[in-house]
Enzyme design. Structure first.
Site, PDB file in Angstrom:
ATOM      1  N   ARG A 176       0.855  -1.179   0.000  1.00 24.61           N
ATOM      2  CA  ARG A 176       0.000   0.000   0.000  1.00 24.61           C
ATOM      3  C   ARG A 176       0.893   1.233   0.000  1.00 24.61           C
ATOM      4  O   ARG A 176       1.985   1.231   0.570  1.00 24.61           O
ATOM      5  CB  ARG A 176      -0.912   0.040   1.239  1.00 24.61           C
ATOM      6  CG  ARG A 176      -2.037  -0.974   1.216  1.00 24.61           C
ATOM      7  CD  ARG A 176      -3.105  -0.623   0.180  1.00 24.61           C
ATOM      8  NE  ARG A 176      -4.244  -1.534   0.242  1.00 24.61           N
ATOM      9  CZ  ARG A 176      -4.349  -2.675  -0.434  1.00 24.61           C
ATOM     10  NH1 ARG A 176      -3.336  -3.046  -1.211  1.00 24.61           N
ATOM     11  NH2 ARG A 176      -5.420  -3.422  -0.345  1.00 24.61           N
ATOM     12  N   GLU A 208      -3.987   7.597  -4.609  1.00 23.39           N
ATOM     13  CA  GLU A 208      -4.075   6.982  -5.934  1.00 23.39           C
ATOM     14  C   GLU A 208      -5.214   7.612  -6.716  1.00 23.39           C
ATOM     15  O   GLU A 208      -6.353   7.565  -6.261  1.00 23.39           O
ATOM     16  CB  GLU A 208      -4.302   5.472  -5.814  1.00 23.39           C
ATOM     17  CG  GLU A 208      -3.125   4.743  -5.218  1.00 23.39           C
ATOM     18  CD  GLU A 208      -3.340   3.252  -5.054  1.00 23.39           C
ATOM     19  OE1 GLU A 208      -2.367   2.529  -4.783  1.00 23.39           O
ATOM     20  OE2 GLU A 208      -4.509   2.802  -5.181  1.00 23.39           O
ATOM     21  N   HIS A 222      -2.137   0.408  -9.652  1.00 19.02           N
ATOM     22  CA  HIS A 222      -2.665  -0.541  -8.663  1.00 19.02           C
ATOM     23  C   HIS A 222      -3.350  -1.713  -9.370  1.00 19.02           C
ATOM     24  O   HIS A 222      -4.513  -2.020  -9.137  1.00 19.02           O
ATOM     25  CB  HIS A 222      -3.648   0.143  -7.709  1.00 19.02           C
ATOM     26  CG  HIS A 222      -3.802  -0.601  -6.410  1.00 19.02           C
ATOM     27  ND1 HIS A 222      -4.113   0.023  -5.225  1.00 19.02           N
ATOM     28  CD2 HIS A 222      -3.684  -1.927  -6.099  1.00 19.02           C
ATOM     29  CE1 HIS A 222      -4.202  -0.875  -4.245  1.00 19.02           C
ATOM     30  NE2 HIS A 222      -3.942  -2.065  -4.763  1.00 19.02           N
TER      31      HIS A 222
END
Length: 322
Positions: free
Chosen positions: A234, A263, A282
């Site tokens: 993360r 993000e 991601h």
């Protein structure tokens, strides 16, 4: 349930048609435009990590029983708010381990061998010849340091064996000798020691208050100047500004990131201007095969939550006494 007899499940995700069909076969999938009209019938939420499941969102649905989190990480879910209302939370460990490990290796190889930079050179209309002094960094027969030796870390280590690498790992707990022997890994009790000994470092530890910014200026300073840093965990585990400084100053050689914080990053963030940073959106679990299995697990978790049965994989909610 609605008139069809299917439970109403709220979601905001845009899904592949095959995955959408799997969900719609089981549930009445309620989009935002219909959520208010069906708020009392909605008993479940389906989500990925890109949608914060906040207390305010939970309170919109008075009969909510379960959050079906289609991911292994759940730091985007307000667990205290769920616990306060006895809303159960499912998640999807195990099924995404291989795909995430593959992404870690894709990023390590791409960053080390400067694949993205090389692609631009090879395709540029200004390229008339290739520079024979244009080098990347060796991966085979080097030392790999893994931070976080859970299921994904073990999968990454398995792949390292094929590259003839020495494998070190740093973890909250030392693995059993059998587990270490399975992947040929050696435990290093000090993060600083792991960083200084490793030619390349992969971060795959879970997100928590204890791991926030565990990789910052001091840690990057402990790494070799020729080291590649990869994050498939993360973005919150990394001080993004410190990483950008490490890349631009030559403190480390390059980075491969599948996760950032936030993000996406702001379009003016210095990391986006680093030619030695390879960043993906991601997408570590983004293969149709993996996502299909994740959705299937989430469907089973949602049904278990609605029926009050044991879930296949359930998050332990925090105690309200603390």
């Amino acid at each position: 349930m609605d008139s069809s007899g299917k439970p109403c499940v709220y979601h905001t995700a845009t899904l592949h048609p095959e995955l959408q069909a799997l969900l719609e076969h089981e549930f009445n999938m309620v989009h935002e435009k219909d959520a208010e009209a069906l708020r009392e019938k909605i008993t479940a939420i389906f989500c990925f990590v890109n949608v914060p499941i906040t207390k305010d969102l939970l309170e919109r649905f008075p009969n909510l029983k379960v959050v079906g989190n289609c991911a292994v990480g759940y730091n985007h879910v307000d667990l205290k708010a769920c616990a306060a209302r006895d809303i159960r939370v499912g998640y999807t460990p195990n099924v995404l381990n291989a795909a995430t490990a593959d992404m870690a290796w894709a990023l390590l190889l791409a960053a080390a061998r400067r694949v993205v930079e090389g692609d631009k050179i090879a395709k540029s209309p200004n390229t008339s010849k290739f520079d024979t002094n244009w080098y990347g960094y060796q991966v085979s027969s080097t030392t790999l340091g893994i931070i976080g030796m859970g299921r994904i870390g073990m999968e990454i280590a398995k792949r390292a064996g094929g590259f003839g690498m020495r494998i070190l790992y740093y973890n909250r707990h030392k693995k059993s000798k059998e587990e270490e022997d399975q992947v040929g890994a050696t435990y290093v009790p000090s993060l600083k020691d792991l960083l200084s000994q490793s030619d390349h470092v992969v971060l795959c530890a879970p997100a928590s208050k204890d791991t926030q910014h565990m990789m910052a200026a001091e840690q990057f300073g402990a790494m070799k100047r020729t080291a590649i840093f990869v994050n498939v965990s993360r973005g919150t585990l990394v001080d993004q500004d410190a990483l950008a400084d490490a890349l631009t100053s030559g403190t480390i050689a390059a980075a491969g990131l599948d996760v950032t914080d936030p993000e996406p990053l702001p379009r003016d963030h210095p990391l986006l201007s680093c030619p030695n940073a390879t960043i993906t959106p991601h997408s570590g679990t983004s293969t149709l095969q993996t996502q299909r299995e994740m959705v299937k697990v989430t469907i089973r978790n949602i049904w278990a939550g609605i029926k009050g049965e044991q879930m296949e994989s359930e998050v332990n909610l925090p105690s309200l006494d603390h």
